[in-house]
Enzyme design. Structure first.
Site, PDB file in Angstrom:
ATOM      1  NE  ARG A  50      63.868  42.946  27.330  1.00  0.00           N
ATOM      2  CZ  ARG A  50      64.939  43.726  27.133  1.00  0.00           C
ATOM      3  NH1 ARG A  50      64.868  45.023  27.383  1.00  0.00           N
ATOM      4  NH2 ARG A  50      66.063  43.211  26.702  1.00  0.00           N
ATOM      5  CE1 TYR A 102      42.926  37.462  42.155  1.00  0.00           C
ATOM      6  CE2 TYR A 102      45.195  38.210  42.138  1.00  0.00           C
ATOM      7  CZ  TYR A 102      44.242  37.280  41.785  1.00  0.00           C
ATOM      8  OH  TYR A 102      44.597  36.163  41.081  1.00  0.00           O
ATOM      9  CG  ASP A 174      42.799  45.487  40.382  1.00  0.00           C
ATOM     10  OD1 ASP A 174      42.078  45.383  39.370  1.00  0.00           O
ATOM     11  OD2 ASP A 174      43.470  44.546  40.846  1.00  0.00           O
ATOM     12  CE  LYS A 199      41.419  37.200  36.634  1.00  0.00           C
ATOM     13  NZ  LYS A 199      41.739  37.997  37.800  1.00  0.00           N
TER      14      LYS A 199
HETATM   15  C1  LIG Z   1      42.877  38.165  38.615  1.00  0.00           C
HETATM   16  C2  LIG Z   1      43.073  39.458  39.290  1.00  0.00           C
HETATM   17  C3  LIG Z   1      44.360  40.001  39.444  1.00  0.00           C
HETATM   18  C4  LIG Z   1      45.606  39.268  38.983  1.00  0.00           C
HETATM   19  O1  LIG Z   1      45.682  39.175  37.605  1.00  0.00           O
HETATM   20  P1  LIG Z   1      46.432  37.964  36.835  1.00  0.00           P
HETATM   21  O2  LIG Z   1      46.166  38.297  35.407  1.00  0.00           O
HETATM   22  O3  LIG Z   1      45.809  36.699  37.288  1.00  0.00           O
HETATM   23  O4  LIG Z   1      47.870  38.051  37.195  1.00  0.00           O
HETATM   24  C5  LIG Z   1      44.464  41.240  40.045  1.00  0.00           C
HETATM   25  N1  LIG Z   1      43.379  41.919  40.499  1.00  0.00           N
HETATM   26  C6  LIG Z   1      42.132  41.410  40.371  1.00  0.00           C
HETATM   27  C7  LIG Z   1      40.979  42.200  40.891  1.00  0.00           C
HETATM   28  C8  LIG Z   1      41.935  40.174  39.776  1.00  0.00           C
HETATM   29  O5  LIG Z   1      40.695  39.680  39.686  1.00  0.00           O
END
Ligand SMILES: *Cc1c(COP(=O)(O)O)cnc(C)c1O
Length: 382
Positions: A50, A102, A174, A199
């Protein structure tokens, strides 16, 4: 080293030392604990998985370099990474967030962290000039996405991060949509970059993962402490998967964008399409800023169809190749209906205020042959 070389080489260096096996691919270290020769000191620098794991370390080293940061930390999802960033706050603090954030991030703000006494406001903004009157004496963090999800709004990162620095506010970006291949927010003045690596970075829809990347050592120490204390770490297997995905990131992003531009050109000619949101269109209000701070416009397109919600649903359900699914950024094209899918947790009144209508559709353009994609959209439209 250029981006594509870094994405393949950094963190993936073969161990050519005496006794090293020379693997050209980072091994998946599944061991949860690491034996020591001496009681007081870990033998190879690792104690417990961890706190630190060699496969995860390889990925974190790679990410820090790709974002032009110094330190990277990886987590079991994008939202786990975002949670860790919020944990830098304390009761009574205020966060200023872009309104078109998001959906899951907004839910975390409003339904979870608000309960702990953190306050949030959601405002539309593009530049520092839009924000002065929104900053309160207890504003500690500015939360940005650019391009945003799903409306592809663009924020002038340089001007907002400069304002944040002057007012001693932590600026967070982000960077999921642009990826480090097209945008490096730390270079534009941001303190923290977060990613949903689920993604584009993973890119194959087979791992859920998140990351936090910073430059400042003090901030890094806090995030590292929280990573271990909270424990929402990325597994060795998923670390391996993401490392593998990143190796083709620049190739994929080039093709994603090329396809997206073709699809936009097609959509522009369709009478059934009302509005197209894509920052690479010169008519997009954020076009010039996007051009100055990004090296590519990305491959997410949102558009509205004429008619009502049933027209949007009929179109989506008529597609034969493109899958109706949440998520984005993978090799396969995915399409979704924000009002009933990704943004259904945002109240309808809030959705219409932001501009997410019932006929809005978000398309993540994959790297299939673009003529197949356009053919599929065409047959579903008519
Ligand atoms: C999908 C997404 C998230 C969340 O991520 P997860 O891996 O699904 O927890 C946060 N910000 C954006 C812009 C996203 O597209």
């Amino acid at each position: 080293m250029k981006f594509s070389t870094k994405s393949i080489r950094i963190g993936n260096e073969p161990n050519l030392k005496e006794g090293g096996s020379g693997d050209v691919v980072v091994p998946i270290h599944l061991s949860t604990t690491f034996a020591r020769r001496k009681v007081g000191e870990p033998t190879g620098g690792y104690e417990y998985s961890r706190s630190g794991n060699p496969t995860r370390d390889a990925l974190e080293k790679n990410l820090a370099v790709l974002e032009n940061g110094k330190y990277a930390f990886t987590f079991s999802s994008g939202l786990a990474a975002i949670t860790i960033v919020f944990m830098l706050l304390k009761k009574g603090d205020h966060v200023l967030s872009i309104d078109d954030v998001y959906g899951g991030t907004r839910r975390l703000f409003v339904n979870v962290f608000k309960e702990f006494g953190v306050d949030f406001s959601f405002v539309p903004f593009c530049c520092a000039g839009d924000l002065d009157s929104e900053i309160k004496s207890n504003t500690r963090m500015i939360w940005m996405e650019t391009p945003t999800n799903p409306l592809l709004k663009i924020i002038d990162l340089k001007s907002v991060c400069k304002l944040a620095l002057r007012r001693k506010i932590i600026s967070v970006v982000d960077n999921t949509f642009a990826t480090p291949c097209f945008q490096n927010p730390l270079d534009l003045g941001a303190d923290i970059v977060v990613h949903s690596m689920t993604k584009y970075l993973g890119g194959h829809s087979d791992s859920v993962a998140g990351a936090v990347i910073v430059k400042a050592e003090k901030l890094a120490q806090k995030v590292k402490y929280l990573q271990n204390a909270v424990g929402a770490i990325l597994s060795p297997f998923d670390s391996y998967q993401i490392l593998k995905g990143i190796k083709t990131l620049s190739l994929r992003m080039k093709k994603h964008e090329e396809n997206a531009k073709e699809v936009v050109r097609f959509l522009l000619r369709q009478k059934k399409v009302k509005t197209i949101y894509y920052p690479g269109l010169s008519s997009h209000p954020g076009y010039n800023i996007a051009k100055s701070q990004m090296t590519g416009f990305g491959a997410i397109i949102s558009f509205e169809l004429k008619g009502d919600i049933s027209a949007a649903v009929r179109f989506l359900e008529s597609l034969k190749i493109i899958s109706i699914a949440e998520s984005l950024g993978a090799v396969e094209s995915l399409i979704e209906h924000p009002a009933t899918m990704t943004h259904s947790s945002v109240p309808e009144s809030e959705r219409s205020k932001i501009g997410i209508s019932n006929t809005l559709i978000r398309l993540s353009v994959g790297i299939e042959d673009v003529n197949d994609l356009i053919g599929d959209i065409k047959q579903a439209l008519y």
